[in-house]
Write a protein that holds these residues in place. Structure first.
Motif, PDB file in Angstrom:
ATOM      1  N   ARG A 100       2.802   2.102  -0.220  1.00 17.64           N
ATOM      2  CA  ARG A 100       1.591   2.323   0.571  1.00 17.64           C
ATOM      3  C   ARG A 100       1.808   1.965   2.038  1.00 17.64           C
ATOM      4  O   ARG A 100       1.412   2.712   2.937  1.00 17.64           O
ATOM      5  CB  ARG A 100       0.449   1.489  -0.007  1.00 17.64           C
ATOM      6  N   GLU A 101       2.431   0.827   2.268  1.00 20.19           N
ATOM      7  CA  GLU A 101       2.613   0.368   3.640  1.00 20.19           C
ATOM      8  C   GLU A 101       3.475   1.319   4.458  1.00 20.19           C
ATOM      9  O   GLU A 101       3.300   1.435   5.681  1.00 20.19           O
ATOM     10  CB  GLU A 101       3.228  -1.035   3.644  1.00 20.19           C
ATOM     11  N   TRP A 130       4.616  -0.721  -5.303  1.00 21.02           N
ATOM     12  CA  TRP A 130       3.410   0.008  -4.924  1.00 21.02           C
ATOM     13  C   TRP A 130       2.932  -0.405  -3.545  1.00 21.02           C
ATOM     14  O   TRP A 130       2.517   0.429  -2.734  1.00 21.02           O
ATOM     15  CB  TRP A 130       2.307  -0.234  -5.956  1.00 21.02           C
ATOM     16  N   GLN A 131       3.042  -1.692  -3.251  1.00 20.65           N
ATOM     17  CA  GLN A 131       2.602  -2.190  -1.950  1.00 20.65           C
ATOM     18  C   GLN A 131       3.447  -1.592  -0.830  1.00 20.65           C
ATOM     19  O   GLN A 131       2.916  -1.112   0.181  1.00 20.65           O
ATOM     20  CB  GLN A 131       2.688  -3.720  -1.923  1.00 20.65           C
ATOM     21  N   GLU A 132       4.777  -1.618  -0.990  1.00 18.89           N
ATOM     22  CA  GLU A 132       5.637  -1.074   0.063  1.00 18.89           C
ATOM     23  C   GLU A 132       5.466   0.436   0.192  1.00 18.89           C
ATOM     24  O   GLU A 132       5.492   0.979   1.311  1.00 18.89           O
ATOM     25  CB  GLU A 132       7.108  -1.406  -0.195  1.00 18.89           C
ATOM     26  N   GLU A 189      -3.739  -2.502 -10.906  1.00 20.91           N
ATOM     27  CA  GLU A 189      -4.949  -2.809 -10.161  1.00 20.91           C
ATOM     28  C   GLU A 189      -6.140  -2.850 -11.112  1.00 20.91           C
ATOM     29  O   GLU A 189      -6.114  -2.276 -12.199  1.00 20.91           O
ATOM     30  CB  GLU A 189      -5.210  -1.740  -9.098  1.00 20.91           C
TER      31      GLU A 189
END
Length: 352
Positions: A319-320, A315-317, A333
């Motif tokens: 978004r990034e 999820w982080q990647e 979250e």
């Protein structure tokens, strides 16, 4: 994966659905034939992996889906599973049986009946009575108004009040609407007392438009959302050239985005299918993810992928790299209060 799937309550209805649910359009011969044995085996497998919520409609195979679902569930404890069906299309016997339904409805079945749009109060009751006959049950748990896109006036003026009356009489446990759009579903959430809405294809890894108004409104009103079409007709299951997005061939830009999401998933030791199935549940209003399946191996795969934990790094990647907007909630979250956390009775807020 076997054993129970977690359950959530639809709004304040008391109807509990499993977080993974069985979409029965496929066993109505959507696009291609499915044998009775294959359909029965798929439904048996769903039961084995813990699915207890099954969604169907008269539209699916001109009643074939309802008949097959009812046959597969016959003999099982009626209190242990949930059926939702839909109203808005009455089935009338065809004057002459010619050809199949593929061109008109997309189902590989003989054209024995014709569909008649009808969201009137009488049409709602007649449709439900016919569904009960095909299913072979004395009640269904959830009834959705089915695709009222071009029939909004009749659906709000007659169809919805008819469903509300059925609910007040105890004939059905929960009511709502099911569509492939978010805008009119938002109106149902804001202007009526629906328990749930079924939103297909509008809250996926590739399409977030339900987040604009529908999902916030659902959280505010204590309404549950069932999300269907999480693979967007197949693109998010297997993003190969020629894959479908919303029933037609995916445009190059969306195909590239899906392939990029798959690459991110693989870098984090998961699959695109697992991420697509997990994504909707990041929003607290989402009660169940509805997966259309037609074969036992598809059921097994869906259950295994749904049970898999998608790493936070995915999820982080996503978004990034701009593949997911930063404002889109993701699983894991801290979530805002959901429908099950809102106290007080909100029935009677608006009567049509």
């Amino acid at each position: 994966m076997s054993g129970p799937v977690r359950r959530r309550t639809l709004g304040r209805s008391g109807v509990e659905v499993t977080e993974l649910s069985f979409g029965a359009a496929g066993i109505g011969n959507l696009y291609a034939p499915v044998t009775d044995e294959q359909a029965a085996t798929a439904l048996d497998r769903a039961w084995h992996v813990g699915i207890r919520y099954f969604d169907t409609a008269p539209h699916y195979g001109l009643g074939l889906s309802e008949r097959r679902l009812g046959e597969a569930l016959r003999g099982r404890d009626r209190s242990s599973y949930v059926i939702s069906t839909k109203v808005g299309r009455l089935l009338a016997p065809a004057d002459v049986v010619t050809g199949d339904d593929l061109a008109d409805g997309g189902f590989a079945v003989p054209r024995t009946h014709r569909r008649i749009w009808d969201f009137s109060a009488d049409g709602v009751r007649r449709s439900l009575d016919s569904s009960l006959d095909r299913l072979g049950v004395d009640r269904v748990d959830v009834v959705f108004l089915h695709d009222p896109d071009d029939h909004a006036e009749e659906a709000f003026r007659e169809g919805y009040p008819a469903l509300e009356k059925l609910r007040s009489e105890g004939v059905v446990g929960a009511i709502g609407a099911g569509m492939n759009q978010a805008e009119m579903l938002t109106r149902f959430v804001r202007e009526t007392d629906v328990d749930a809405v079924l939103c297909a294809g509008r809250y996926t890894l590739l399409d977030h438009r339900a987040l604009t108004e529908l999902l916030p409104a659902a959280s505010e009103r204590g309404t549950s959302v069932v999300i269907g079409g999480v693979f967007n007709s197949g693109l998010l299951a297997d993003p190969r050239p020629g894959a479908r997005f919303d029933y037609t061939e995916a445009p190059p830009g969306l195909l590239a985005r899906a392939r990029a999401l798959r690459a991110v998933a693989e870098r984090h030791g998961t699959t695109l299918r697992a991420a697509a199935l997990a994504f909707p549940s990041g929003h607290p209003a989402v009660a169940s993810v509805l997966v259309g399946v037609r074969a036992p191996e598809q059921v097994t795969d869906a259950a295994e992928q749904f049970a898999a934990e998608v790493p936070a790094g995915f999820w982080q990647e996503a978004r990034e790299t701009g593949l997911l907007p930063p404002e889109v909630p993701v699983p894991g979250e801290t979530r805002e209060a959901g429908p099950e956390d809102i106290r007080g009775d909100v029935r009677g807020r608006h009567r049509l």
